[in-house]
Write a protein that holds these residues in place. Structure first.
Motif, PDB file in Angstrom:
ATOM      1  N   TYR A   1       0.956  -1.188  -0.167  1.00 47.47           N
ATOM      2  CA  TYR A   1      -0.073  -0.046   0.037  1.00 47.47           C
ATOM      3  C   TYR A   1       0.900   1.276  -0.175  1.00 47.47           C
ATOM      4  N   GLY A   2       2.210   0.971   0.271  1.00 45.56           N
ATOM      5  CA  GLY A   2       2.985   2.275   0.338  1.00 45.56           C
ATOM      6  C   GLY A   2       2.929   3.215  -1.130  1.00 45.56           C
ATOM      7  N   SER A   3       2.728   2.592  -2.078  1.00 47.80           N
ATOM      8  CA  SER A   3       2.927   3.399  -3.483  1.00 47.80           C
ATOM      9  C   SER A   3       1.578   4.058  -3.826  1.00 47.80           C
ATOM     10  N   PHE A   4       0.534   3.504  -2.993  1.00 47.91           N
ATOM     11  CA  PHE A   4      -0.779   4.285  -3.599  1.00 47.91           C
ATOM     12  C   PHE A   4      -0.939   5.514  -2.740  1.00 47.91           C
ATOM     13  N   GLU A   5      -1.173   6.752  -3.410  1.00 51.62           N
ATOM     14  CA  GLU A   5      -1.087   7.820  -2.836  1.00 51.62           C
ATOM     15  C   GLU A   5      -2.549   8.147  -2.162  1.00 51.62           C
ATOM     16  N   TYR A   6      -3.614   7.314  -2.556  1.00 52.52           N
ATOM     17  CA  TYR A   6      -5.058   7.292  -1.964  1.00 52.52           C
ATOM     18  C   TYR A   6      -5.093   6.668  -0.750  1.00 52.52           C
ATOM     19  N   VAL A   7      -3.938   5.912  -0.334  1.00 50.35           N
ATOM     20  CA  VAL A   7      -4.150   5.353   1.105  1.00 50.35           C
ATOM     21  C   VAL A   7      -3.886   6.097   2.329  1.00 50.35           C
ATOM     22  N   ASN A   8      -4.491   6.280   3.331  1.00 50.31           N
ATOM     23  CA  ASN A   8      -4.222   7.265   4.211  1.00 50.31           C
ATOM     24  C   ASN A   8      -3.568   6.459   5.293  1.00 50.31           C
ATOM     25  N   GLN A   9      -4.387   5.395   5.719  1.00 49.01           N
ATOM     26  CA  GLN A   9      -3.731   4.462   6.778  1.00 49.01           C
ATOM     27  C   GLN A   9      -3.488   3.196   6.398  1.00 49.01           C
TER      28      GLN A   9
END
Length: 576
Positions: A118-126
């Protein structure tokens, strides 16, 4: 039929002024047909507009709901691959190991897994993994955030192995669309932890950013349980809870409806709403259209009808006004003059011309007003005389109500009012207040020996001494009851109060009123004195109790003396 006509013409219409009856009759004849036609056209156009938006918006929300489901299933699918992967299963098994090095390695491995997935997805907050006790396994997460996430997971329902979607807001106000899913060990199907993935709402709002239904419509996703907005368009920053919308949807579904309803928003404005549920969630895609905006075209037609109606009204009004004025204006003037008499002005007269019925009414009114004026003049003279007499009587009664009838000084009622007033004044001014309580010694024996008439003379003499001893306007001497008297002395310390008490005691003794039943041979008195610096906690009862204690001490110590009782203790002595 006749009774109905009598009711309409003699009762109902008589409640309306004549000029308005005439004017309205002309207006109604010209406007009623036009009004009926306008209402019919307006209703049919409104229904057509609502049907159009129902069909169009219904299809849009269904398509958006399908697109939302695809996005949700994509995220659920990737999360399922993660939680059943060997690396995640191994890291969780090591996390529950008793070996500290294995636990540390498990922490590091799970951190890498979350970053890789999930680190590469800018739409992931937490992105967190929580253990069985809902503690975040990432030690770098600060406590407040960790507690908030833990509480959120605690409040989530039993997921039964399926993903659960909801919204979460941090203490800093950051809002996320959250997916929770249980992580189970593949070997024994036991709970290993919980995956928490928080996504930016804008990730989903892009799905319907390009959709424009017109008419000021809004497109958003709400939680059907409480009406809270889950996702809204990027141009729509409202996070208001649409409780009314959620209730209207629930009611519609309960009544067998499928995809369309109406409701009032938080500002009491009516909206039409098309809705479509997102499968496997409690969410619904909703399109709302303000009814006011939807009916803009219809209102254009209505405005034209209104314009025509206004023109008809102006013509009808001008014609009816001329006819009504000849009747209503004289009547209005007569009614106005009659209303003036309510204020007592019977000198006003009605000017009249002509020979019609209104002229006769005006003449009779003028005659009546003259007679009433003459009668009122005579009546006011009598009322003024009676009022003066009543004022004198009231003044006497007021003086009597505050005066003791036997001694002529203030009575107990006046004393209680004055003591309360002086106590409040002393609290404000922060100056001392003194109170003297006096009791005539052996007065019962005096009455038995010399009779009640002599006893009354004795009390009047004592009252006269008290009156002459109270030299300041603020001092008040009063008969407290029976042979007891009291004196209020404002702004007086104990020295001054004791001196005043001694002056009164010696003055009464020096009168040498014979009293064979007293060991002193003359009428004497015992006086209790209290003089204190009062505060907010001091009450009149406390002052009275202190003075009363001092008076009874004076009596118990032999009478004919003055005793002081203040906050420093008891002081005083026998008569000189």
């Amino acid at each position: 039929m006749r009774s109905l006509l009598d009711f309409l013409s003699l009762k109902l219409l008589r409640k309306i002024e004549i000029r308005y009856r005439l004017i309205n009759s002309f207006v109604l004849v010209s406007l009623v047909p036009l009004l009926i036609a306008g209402i019919v056209a307006y209703r049919e156009s409104s229904n057509a507009s609502q049907e159009k938006i129902r069909i169009f918006a219904g299809e849009v929300v269904k398509q958006v709901a399908q697109n939302m489901l695809q996005q949700i299933e994509k995220i659920e699918s990737s999360s399922e691959e993660l939680v059943v992967s060997g690396r995640m299963q191994g890291a969780l098994a090591a996390y529950y190991s008793s070996n500290e090095s294995e636990r540390a390695a498990a922490h590091a491995e799970m951190t890498r897994l979350m970053l890789e997935n999930y680190g590469s997805f800018e739409y992931v907050n937490q992105k967190y993994v929580l253990d069985r006790k809902h503690r975040i396994m990432d030690a770098q997460v600060f406590a407040q955030l960790g507690d908030g996430v833990a509480h959120f997971v605690d409040d989530a329902p039993d997921m039964k192995g399926k993903p659960y979607w909801s919204t979460y807001s941090t203490a800093a106000g950051q809002k996320s669309v959250v997916m929770l899913r249980d992580i189970l060990f593949k070997g024994n199907n036991r709970l290993a932890g919980t995956l928490f993935v928080g996504l930016k709402p804008t990730h989903f709002s892009r799905i319907f950013d390009s959709v424009d239904l017109g008419y000021g419509s809004r497109l958003f996703v709400i939680d059907s349980r409480d009406g809270s907005i889950v996702v809204s368009g990027s141009q729509d920053n409202s996070d208001a809870v649409e409780a009314g919308l959620a209730g209207a949807i629930a009611q519609t579904v309960a009544n067998g409806g499928k995809d369309f309803t109406s409701y009032q928003d938080n500002n009491k404005k009516k909206h039409l709403a098309a809705f479509a549920p997102i499968p496997h969630t409690d969410w619904m895609v909703v399109s709302t259209t303000p009814l006011n905006a939807l009916n803009a075209e219809v209102r254009s037609i209505r405005n034209k009808i209104v314009f025509i109606g206004v023109l008809c009204f102006i013509v009808s009004f001008a014609l009816s006004f001329i006819i009504a004025r000849s009747i209503s204006l004289p009547l209005k003037q007569l009614v106005g003059v009659m209303k003036e008499t309510k204020t007592g002005n019977y000198l006003i007269r009605m000017d009249y011309e002509g020979k019609d019925e209104i002229t006769v009414l005006s003449q009779r009114f003028n005659e009546m007003a003259s007679k009433v004026y003459q009668h009122n003049e005579h009546l006011e003279e009598q009322v003024a005389a009676r009022t003066r007499e009543l004022e004198l009587v009231n003044q006497k009664l007021e003086a009597l109500s505050a005066t003791d009838s036997l001694t002529g000084i203030a009575n107990r009622r006046r004393f209680d009012e004055a003591l309360a007033t002086e106590l409040r004044r002393a609290v404000r001014s922060q100056k001392p207040l003194a109170l003297l309580m006096l009791d005539v010694d052996f007065f019962k024996n005096y009455n038995d020996r010399y009779g009640h008439l002599a006893g009354d003379d004795c009390l009047r003499t004592v009252a006269q001494i008290l009156r002459t001893s109270s030299r300041r306007a603020t001092d008040l001497a009063a008969r407290y009851g029976g042979e007891e008297f009291s004196i209020i002395v404002a702004e007086s310390d104990s020295t001054h109060a004791m001196q005043l008490g001694e002056n009164i005691r010696s003055a009464i003794e020096n009168l040498h009123i014979p009293h064979d039943e007293s060991p002193f041979g003359y009428v004497t008195c015992s006086i209790g004195v209290t003089a204190v610096q009062v505060d907010d906690n001091m009450t009149t009862d406390t002052l009275l109790r202190m003075a009363d204690v001092a008076m009874y001490l004076a009596k118990s110590q032999g009478r004919n003396r003055v005793v002081l009782n203040d906050r420093n203790g008891i002081a005083g002595g026998p008569a000189a």
